[in-house]
Design a protein around this motif. Structure first.
Motif, PDB file in Angstrom:
ATOM      1  N   ALA A 141       0.815  -1.210   0.000  1.00 20.60           N
ATOM      2  CA  ALA A 141       0.000   0.000   0.000  1.00 20.60           C
ATOM      3  C   ALA A 141       0.854   1.268   0.000  1.00 20.60           C
ATOM      4  O   ALA A 141       0.452   2.305  -0.502  1.00 20.60           O
ATOM      5  CB  ALA A 141      -0.924  -0.016   1.218  1.00 20.60           C
ATOM      6  N   ASN A 142       2.064   1.163   0.562  1.00 20.70           N
ATOM      7  CA  ASN A 142       2.957   2.329   0.610  1.00 20.70           C
ATOM      8  C   ASN A 142       3.831   2.421  -0.639  1.00 20.70           C
ATOM      9  O   ASN A 142       4.689   3.301  -0.731  1.00 20.70           O
ATOM     10  CB  ASN A 142       3.874   2.253   1.839  1.00 20.70           C
ATOM     11  CG  ASN A 142       3.065   2.175   3.114  1.00 20.70           C
ATOM     12  OD1 ASN A 142       2.057   2.863   3.228  1.00 20.70           O
ATOM     13  ND2 ASN A 142       3.496   1.337   4.044  1.00 20.70           N
ATOM     14  N   GLY A 143       3.629   1.504  -1.563  1.00 27.04           N
ATOM     15  CA  GLY A 143       4.395   1.548  -2.798  1.00 27.04           C
ATOM     16  C   GLY A 143       5.772   0.926  -2.690  1.00 27.04           C
ATOM     17  O   GLY A 143       6.557   0.994  -3.628  1.00 27.04           O
ATOM     18  N   SER A 144       6.114   0.344  -1.525  1.00 31.33           N
ATOM     19  CA  SER A 144       7.460  -0.210  -1.392  1.00 31.33           C
ATOM     20  C   SER A 144       7.503  -1.645  -1.895  1.00 31.33           C
ATOM     21  O   SER A 144       6.507  -2.372  -1.859  1.00 31.33           O
ATOM     22  CB  SER A 144       7.941  -0.130   0.057  1.00 31.33           C
ATOM     23  OG  SER A 144       7.246  -1.039   0.849  1.00 31.33           O
ATOM     24  N   ARG A 145       8.649  -2.008  -2.371  1.00 34.92           N
ATOM     25  CA  ARG A 145       8.845  -3.363  -2.882  1.00 34.92           C
ATOM     26  C   ARG A 145       9.681  -4.166  -1.893  1.00 34.92           C
ATOM     27  O   ARG A 145      10.248  -3.620  -0.953  1.00 34.92           O
ATOM     28  CB  ARG A 145       9.502  -3.300  -4.250  1.00 34.92           C
ATOM     29  CG  ARG A 145       8.507  -2.809  -5.303  1.00 34.92           C
ATOM     30  CD  ARG A 145       9.157  -2.511  -6.600  1.00 34.92           C
ATOM     31  NE  ARG A 145      10.091  -1.413  -6.464  1.00 34.92           N
ATOM     32  CZ  ARG A 145      11.005  -1.121  -7.386  1.00 34.92           C
ATOM     33  NH1 ARG A 145      11.102  -1.828  -8.466  1.00 34.92           N
ATOM     34  NH2 ARG A 145      11.814  -0.104  -7.202  1.00 34.92           N
ATOM     35  N   GLN A 202      21.028  -0.282   3.441  1.00 30.30           N
ATOM     36  CA  GLN A 202      21.072   0.446   2.160  1.00 30.30           C
ATOM     37  C   GLN A 202      19.795   0.195   1.358  1.00 30.30           C
ATOM     38  O   GLN A 202      19.238   1.113   0.755  1.00 30.30           O
ATOM     39  CB  GLN A 202      22.304  -0.023   1.373  1.00 30.30           C
ATOM     40  CG  GLN A 202      22.613   0.809   0.138  1.00 30.30           C
ATOM     41  CD  GLN A 202      23.904   0.355  -0.540  1.00 30.30           C
ATOM     42  OE1 GLN A 202      24.638  -0.496  -0.026  1.00 30.30           O
ATOM     43  NE2 GLN A 202      24.181   0.914  -1.704  1.00 30.30           N
ATOM     44  N   LEU A 203      19.331  -1.028   1.363  1.00 27.71           N
ATOM     45  CA  LEU A 203      18.107  -1.360   0.621  1.00 27.71           C
ATOM     46  C   LEU A 203      16.888  -0.691   1.268  1.00 27.71           C
ATOM     47  O   LEU A 203      15.995  -0.202   0.574  1.00 27.71           O
ATOM     48  CB  LEU A 203      17.916  -2.880   0.563  1.00 27.71           C
ATOM     49  CG  LEU A 203      18.953  -3.649  -0.262  1.00 27.71           C
ATOM     50  CD1 LEU A 203      18.814  -5.152  -0.043  1.00 27.71           C
ATOM     51  CD2 LEU A 203      18.808  -3.320  -1.744  1.00 27.71           C
ATOM     52  N   GLU A 204      16.893  -0.675   2.613  1.00 27.57           N
ATOM     53  CA  GLU A 204      15.788   0.010   3.317  1.00 27.57           C
ATOM     54  C   GLU A 204      15.772   1.481   2.955  1.00 27.57           C
ATOM     55  O   GLU A 204      14.710   2.055   2.686  1.00 27.57           O
ATOM     56  CB  GLU A 204      15.959  -0.147   4.834  1.00 27.57           C
ATOM     57  CG  GLU A 204      15.394  -1.448   5.363  1.00 27.57           C
ATOM     58  CD  GLU A 204      15.733  -1.673   6.824  1.00 27.57           C
ATOM     59  OE1 GLU A 204      14.999  -2.432   7.466  1.00 27.57           O
ATOM     60  OE2 GLU A 204      16.732  -1.107   7.323  1.00 27.57           O
ATOM     61  N   ILE A 223      12.215  -5.276   3.829  1.00 25.82           N
ATOM     62  CA  ILE A 223      13.215  -6.345   3.884  1.00 25.82           C
ATOM     63  C   ILE A 223      12.628  -7.626   4.467  1.00 25.82           C
ATOM     64  O   ILE A 223      11.972  -7.612   5.505  1.00 25.82           O
ATOM     65  CB  ILE A 223      14.426  -5.928   4.770  1.00 25.82           C
ATOM     66  CG1 ILE A 223      15.041  -4.603   4.284  1.00 25.82           C
ATOM     67  CG2 ILE A 223      15.469  -7.057   4.809  1.00 25.82           C
ATOM     68  CD1 ILE A 223      15.677  -4.640   2.920  1.00 25.82           C
ATOM     69  N   ASP A 224      12.872  -8.727   3.791  1.00 24.71           N
ATOM     70  CA  ASP A 224      12.650 -10.045   4.382  1.00 24.71           C
ATOM     71  C   ASP A 224      14.047 -10.638   4.558  1.00 24.71           C
ATOM     72  O   ASP A 224      14.712 -10.990   3.590  1.00 24.71           O
ATOM     73  CB  ASP A 224      11.805 -10.920   3.444  1.00 24.71           C
ATOM     74  CG  ASP A 224      11.576 -12.312   4.028  1.00 24.71           C
ATOM     75  OD1 ASP A 224      11.989 -12.560   5.180  1.00 24.71           O
ATOM     76  OD2 ASP A 224      10.985 -13.162   3.316  1.00 24.71           O
ATOM     77  N   LEU A 225      14.504 -10.693   5.820  1.00 30.77           N
ATOM     78  CA  LEU A 225      15.856 -11.187   6.091  1.00 30.77           C
ATOM     79  C   LEU A 225      15.827 -12.692   6.307  1.00 30.77           C
ATOM     80  O   LEU A 225      15.169 -13.181   7.225  1.00 30.77           O
ATOM     81  CB  LEU A 225      16.429 -10.489   7.336  1.00 30.77           C
ATOM     82  CG  LEU A 225      17.856 -10.881   7.701  1.00 30.77           C
ATOM     83  CD1 LEU A 225      18.840 -10.455   6.615  1.00 30.77           C
ATOM     84  CD2 LEU A 225      18.239 -10.266   9.039  1.00 30.77           C
ATOM     85  N   LEU A 226      16.536 -13.399   5.463  1.00 36.61           N
ATOM     86  CA  LEU A 226      16.605 -14.858   5.583  1.00 36.61           C
ATOM     87  C   LEU A 226      18.029 -15.250   5.961  1.00 36.61           C
ATOM     88  O   LEU A 226      18.920 -15.325   5.114  1.00 36.61           O
ATOM     89  CB  LEU A 226      16.197 -15.515   4.246  1.00 36.61           C
ATOM     90  CG  LEU A 226      16.445 -17.013   4.093  1.00 36.61           C
ATOM     91  CD1 LEU A 226      15.827 -17.800   5.246  1.00 36.61           C
ATOM     92  CD2 LEU A 226      15.882 -17.518   2.764  1.00 36.61           C
ATOM     93  N   ALA A 251       9.181 -11.620  -3.157  1.00 34.96           N
ATOM     94  CA  ALA A 251      10.294 -10.670  -3.304  1.00 34.96           C
ATOM     95  C   ALA A 251      10.381 -10.149  -4.735  1.00 34.96           C
ATOM     96  O   ALA A 251      10.111 -10.870  -5.692  1.00 34.96           O
ATOM     97  CB  ALA A 251      11.602 -11.343  -2.925  1.00 34.96           C
ATOM     98  N   ASP A 252      10.755  -8.877  -4.858  1.00 33.52           N
ATOM     99  CA  ASP A 252      11.048  -8.313  -6.182  1.00 33.52           C
ATOM    100  C   ASP A 252      12.508  -8.517  -6.524  1.00 33.52           C
ATOM    101  O   ASP A 252      12.862  -8.737  -7.674  1.00 33.52           O
ATOM    102  CB  ASP A 252      10.717  -6.815  -6.175  1.00 33.52           C
ATOM    103  CG  ASP A 252       9.248  -6.583  -5.894  1.00 33.52           C
ATOM    104  OD1 ASP A 252       8.442  -6.795  -6.811  1.00 33.52           O
ATOM    105  OD2 ASP A 252       8.908  -6.247  -4.745  1.00 33.52           O
ATOM    106  N   ILE A 253      13.336  -8.390  -5.486  1.00 38.43           N
ATOM    107  CA  ILE A 253      14.755  -8.638  -5.698  1.00 38.43           C
ATOM    108  C   ILE A 253      15.256  -9.605  -4.621  1.00 38.43           C
ATOM    109  O   ILE A 253      14.700  -9.663  -3.512  1.00 38.43           O
ATOM    110  CB  ILE A 253      15.599  -7.332  -5.667  1.00 38.43           C
ATOM    111  CG1 ILE A 253      15.520  -6.642  -4.306  1.00 38.43           C
ATOM    112  CG2 ILE A 253      15.168  -6.375  -6.772  1.00 38.43           C
ATOM    113  CD1 ILE A 253      16.483  -5.466  -4.158  1.00 38.43           C
TER     114      ILE A 253
END
Ligand SMILES: Cc1cc2nc3c(=O)[nH]c(=O)nc-3n(C[C@H](O)[C@H](O)[C@H](O)COP(=O)(O)O)c2cc1C
Length: 227
Positions: A6-10, A35-37, A43-46, A86-88
């Motif tokens: 909804a906030n447009g973030s990927r 940096q990505l944030e 972020i999905d940290l795995l 995930a997009d990336i």
């Protein structure tokens, strides 16, 4: 396809393949995450080790070439969902024997599976982008670095990411990751130097961090170019 919320973030799936949280790999992964944030990614940290991921193939997760609709183990199905969301995907890992470590390789073996990552006329992972950040003990001017770059590009970009429909895949190598510099001489003999300390070590860290940040920035620039 993107998954803007909804906030447009990927979403960026950051995969860490190391057994120590005080490793340089984990340090670079944390900086990359920030940096990505800052670039607007959720972020999905795995952390494969922290999550107890077992890289060994199992019967439940072995592909069935007669059934591309096979339902894999709940653990693997969950990892598949995380990749789909995930997009990336950005993987941070130490280079072992000019290759990704078993922990990361086993994640790909078990999760990037038949019917999910490949084997469909319309790949489910199509359009996603991938950055592989590999830390190498070898010194930057060691000829082995160019060999590792070429080997990893063949293996990770061509053999895996493009095979699975990714639209972009990039390998970034971060050399000089050891505090004791390592170098192979012309006869193939390994020389392990004295530990780098103090200001020199600080400079080494700074160079490594800057190189990682530049690689991520370059990767995100590709992201911003309209297809
Ligand atoms: C089993 C093993 C194999 C390795 N193979 C390589 C190699 O092929 N090339 C290289 O430059 N460094 C190699 N190294 C050095 C690692 O890449 C280095 O220790 C690591 O990147 C340091 O970062 P870390 O603190 O995150 O572990 C190897 C290390 C280990 C333990």
């Amino acid at each position: 396809m993107t998954h803007a919320d909804a906030n447009g973030s990927r979403t960026a799936l950051v995969v860490v393949a190391h057994h120590r949280t005080d490793s340089l790999t984990a340090h670079i992964a944390r900086r990359t995450t920030r940096q990505l944030e800052a670039a607007g990614y959720r972020i999905d940290l795995l952390d494969l080790h922290a999550e107890g991921f077992d890289p060994r193939m199992t019967v439940a997760d072995q592909p069935d070439w007669n059934d591309r609709e096979k339902v894999y183990s709940p653990e693997v199905e969950d990892h598949m969902r995380r990749i789909l969301n995930a997009d990336i995907v950005v993987a941070a890992f130490p280079i072992y024997w000019a290759a990704p470590p078993a922990l990361l390789k086993g994640w790909i073996d078990r999760v990037w599976n038949y019917g999910f990552a490949y084997g469909r006329s319309k790949p489910r992972l199509a359009g996603k982008r991938m950055l592989w950040l590999g830390l190498a003990g070898a010194a930057e001017d060691d000829a082995i670095i160019a060999f590792i770059q070429t080997a990893l590009e063949g293996q990770l970009n061509m053999g895996i990411a493009y095979y699975c429909g990714f639209s972009h895949s990039q390998v970034g190598i971060l050399p000089d990751a050891e505090e004791r510099p390592q170098r192979l001489d012309a006869e193939g003999k390994l020389h392990i130097g004295e530990a780098v300390m103090g200001a020199e070590r600080e400079a080494q860290y700074t160079a490594l961090e800057r190189r990682a940040a530049d690689l991520v920035e370059e990767f995100l620039t590709v992201d911003r170019v309209p297809a």
